[in-house]
Design an enzyme around this catalytic site. Structure first.
Site, PDB file in Angstrom:
ATOM      1  N   ALA A  67       0.876  -1.176   0.000  1.00 33.22           N
ATOM      2  CA  ALA A  67       0.000   0.000   0.000  1.00 33.22           C
ATOM      3  C   ALA A  67       0.909   1.220   0.000  1.00 33.22           C
ATOM      4  CB  ALA A  67      -0.873  -0.010   1.240  1.00 33.22           C
ATOM      5  N   GLU A 115      -0.636  -9.323  -0.792  1.00 32.30           N
ATOM      6  CA  GLU A 115      -2.076  -9.580  -0.607  1.00 32.30           C
ATOM      7  C   GLU A 115      -2.819  -9.596  -1.941  1.00 32.30           C
ATOM      8  OE1 GLU A 115      -2.141  -6.382   2.408  1.00 32.30           O
ATOM      9  OE2 GLU A 115      -3.395  -7.730   3.574  1.00 32.30           O
ATOM     10  N   GLU A 135       4.422  -5.266   7.294  1.00 28.83           N
ATOM     11  CA  GLU A 135       3.657  -4.235   8.024  1.00 28.83           C
ATOM     12  C   GLU A 135       4.111  -4.080   9.472  1.00 28.83           C
ATOM     13  OE1 GLU A 135       2.347  -6.535   6.059  1.00 28.83           O
ATOM     14  OE2 GLU A 135       0.962  -5.590   4.657  1.00 28.83           O
TER      15      GLU A 135
HETATM   16  N1  COA Z   1       4.642   3.176  -0.622  1.00 27.07           N
HETATM   17  C1  COA Z   1       5.056   4.363  -1.135  1.00 27.07           C
HETATM   18  N2  COA Z   1       6.234   4.508  -1.773  1.00 27.07           N
HETATM   19  C2  COA Z   1       7.001   3.421  -1.892  1.00 27.07           C
HETATM   20  C3  COA Z   1       6.634   2.160  -1.390  1.00 27.07           C
HETATM   21  C4  COA Z   1       5.390   2.075  -0.725  1.00 27.07           C
HETATM   22  N3  COA Z   1       4.923   0.905  -0.233  1.00 27.07           N
HETATM   23  N4  COA Z   1       7.623   1.267  -1.646  1.00 27.07           N
HETATM   24  C5  COA Z   1       8.575   1.959  -2.316  1.00 27.07           C
HETATM   25  N5  COA Z   1       8.196   3.251  -2.458  1.00 27.07           N
HETATM   26  C6  COA Z   1       8.931   4.334  -3.132  1.00 27.07           C
HETATM   27  C7  COA Z   1      10.117   4.824  -2.301  1.00 27.07           C
HETATM   28  O1  COA Z   1       9.685   5.738  -1.321  1.00 27.07           O
HETATM   29  C8  COA Z   1      10.971   5.446  -3.375  1.00 27.07           C
HETATM   30  O2  COA Z   1      10.402   6.678  -3.729  1.00 27.07           O
HETATM   31  P1  COA Z   1      11.353   7.998  -3.920  1.00 27.07           P
HETATM   32  O3  COA Z   1      12.268   7.627  -5.045  1.00 27.07           O
HETATM   33  O4  COA Z   1      10.372   9.082  -4.271  1.00 27.07           O
HETATM   34  O5  COA Z   1      12.077   8.181  -2.627  1.00 27.07           O
HETATM   35  C9  COA Z   1      10.761   4.522  -4.566  1.00 27.07           C
HETATM   36  O6  COA Z   1       9.526   3.839  -4.318  1.00 27.07           O
HETATM   37  C10 COA Z   1      11.847   3.469  -4.732  1.00 27.07           C
HETATM   38  O7  COA Z   1      11.955   2.751  -3.511  1.00 27.07           O
HETATM   39  P2  COA Z   1      13.355   2.579  -2.689  1.00 27.07           P
HETATM   40  O8  COA Z   1      13.014   2.326  -1.270  1.00 27.07           O
HETATM   41  O9  COA Z   1      14.252   3.730  -2.991  1.00 27.07           O
HETATM   42  O10 COA Z   1      13.923   1.266  -3.393  1.00 27.07           O
HETATM   43  P3  COA Z   1      14.927   0.204  -2.745  1.00 27.07           P
HETATM   44  O11 COA Z   1      15.370  -0.660  -3.865  1.00 27.07           O
HETATM   45  O12 COA Z   1      15.969   0.880  -1.941  1.00 27.07           O
HETATM   46  O13 COA Z   1      14.013  -0.668  -1.728  1.00 27.07           O
HETATM   47  C11 COA Z   1      12.032  -1.856  -1.046  1.00 27.07           C
HETATM   48  C12 COA Z   1      12.949  -1.442  -2.213  1.00 27.07           C
HETATM   49  C13 COA Z   1      10.817  -2.544  -1.643  1.00 27.07           C
HETATM   50  C14 COA Z   1      12.779  -2.834  -0.115  1.00 27.07           C
HETATM   51  C15 COA Z   1      11.621  -0.609  -0.241  1.00 27.07           C
HETATM   52  O14 COA Z   1      11.119   0.351  -1.154  1.00 27.07           O
HETATM   53  C16 COA Z   1      10.554  -0.849   0.792  1.00 27.07           C
HETATM   54  O15 COA Z   1      10.849  -1.389   1.850  1.00 27.07           O
HETATM   55  N6  COA Z   1       9.290  -0.450   0.502  1.00 27.07           N
HETATM   56  C17 COA Z   1       8.208  -0.539   1.438  1.00 27.07           C
HETATM   57  C18 COA Z   1       7.683  -1.939   1.529  1.00 27.07           C
HETATM   58  C19 COA Z   1       6.572  -2.035   2.559  1.00 27.07           C
HETATM   59  O16 COA Z   1       6.775  -1.808   3.740  1.00 27.07           O
HETATM   60  N7  COA Z   1       5.379  -2.371   2.087  1.00 27.07           N
HETATM   61  C20 COA Z   1       4.231  -2.530   2.918  1.00 27.07           C
HETATM   62  C21 COA Z   1       3.478  -1.280   3.032  1.00 27.07           C
HETATM   63  S1  COA Z   1       2.035  -1.529   4.042  1.00 27.07           S
END
Ligand code: COA
Length: 261
Positions: A67, A115, A135
């Site tokens: 999300a 999900e 989460e």
């Molecule tokens: N919601 C909003 N933005 C998200 C996102 C999410 N769930 N997941 C990634 N993004 C965005 C990042 O903020 C970043 O945006 P920016 O360039 O404007 O800063 C962009 O996507 C790229 O992500 P980044 O974190 O830089 O890539 P990464 O390769 O370093 O890491 C992940 C990848 C997937 C490990 C990491 O993005 C992450 O942990 N995301 C969240 C996952 C999560 O907790 N999901 C459950 C949400 S309830």
């Protein structure tokens, strides 16, 4: 089908291809994207020219990374419940769809992305796929049905570990747990495998496919008797023209020509 902002779509040979398309945010599901999914799936059931659906994420890095955390960082108790209920409603529409829905999981399928994948009827992943419910790292829990569907799908023992640790699984680990139907090296190969499966299903009687969805979903519905639903659905099949066609074609030693009627 009306144009959508965050989801690209095209239909080819009876298959609707949906691409969640917010690549700069790793295809994170914001509210508008969820609403678009709802609109699309409401139309899929009624549109006879669509016989199967493939959902994937734009690019190579992510299916859906969850999300949208920008939206869920400002919730209060009232709108948080509505947020979860809306996501549950949309994923339930996908799970109940009478056309087969396959997730092609390329890269991250985290939180709401995992999900979404497990609300689809089948999952084909690329070798770089990563699944997880992180989460707990945000002081949250899954809200779009993940605690329920993951437990149904892979059992309580491993689901508890995944949900409590927030750890990610790679594609081979996910396949070993029964989360995936197949793993392919590239996104192109995963889509080709999904097409192969869908084309086979599309050659069967469409009403039967919809009833199989209902019967499988009844296994997991506390308020339904799955055996009764199976018997009722079986009885409904024999009222269809496709039942006449299927049995007659077998006896006449020819291929059936199903019409979904
Ligand atoms: N919601 C909003 N933005 C998200 C996102 C999410 N769930 N997941 C990634 N993004 C965005 C990042 O903020 C970043 O945006 P920016 O360039 O404007 O800063 C962009 O996507 C790229 O992500 P980044 O974190 O830089 O890539 P990464 O390769 O370093 O890491 C992940 C990848 C997937 C490990 C990491 O993005 C992450 O942990 N995301 C969240 C996952 C999560 O907790 N999901 C459950 C949400 S309830």
């Amino acid at each position: 089908m009306a144009e959508q902002k965050n989801i690209l779509f095209e239909t080819k040979d009876g298959i609707l291809y949906l691409t969640i398309s917010r690549e700069s945010k790793l295809n994170a599901l914001n509210f508008n994207t969820l609403e678009e999914l709802k609109n699309i799936f409401n139309e899929v059931n009624d549109n006879r020219s669509i016989r199967g659906v493939i959902i994937t994420g734009a690019g190579e890095k992510a299916f859906v990374a969850g999300a949208d955390i920008n939206e869920i960082s400002e919730l209060n108790e009232l709108n948080a419940r509505k947020f979860a209920e809306f996501g549950q409603e949309v994923f339930e529409i996908i799970e109940s769809c009478h056309k087969p829905v396959v997730a092609v999981v390329n890269g991250y399928a985290l939180g709401g992305g995992c999900e979404l994948a497990i609300a689809c009827h089948m999952r084909i992943a690329t070798t770089n796929a990563k699944f997880g419910q992180p989460e707990v790292n945000l002081g949250l829990i899954p809200g779009y049905g993940g605690t329920q569907r993951l437990t149904h799908l892979i059992g309580r023992t491993k689901a508890t570990e995944i949900l409590m640790t927030g750890d990610m699984l790679d594609a081979n680990e996910a396949k070993a747990l029964g989360l995936l139907n197949h793993v392919e090296a590239t996104k192109e190969e995963a889509i080709a495998r999904a097409e192969e499966i869908l084309k086979k299903i599309m050659s069967k009687a469409p009403l039967s496919i919809g009833m199989i969805v209902d019967c499988i979903n009844a296994v997991f519905a506390n308020d339904e008797n799955g055996y009764q639903i199976e018997a009722n659905s079986f009885a409904r099949c024999v009222k269809s023209e496709d039942y006449r066609e299927g049995t007659t074609a077998f006896l006449e030693k020819r291929k059936p020509n199903f019409k979904g009627e």
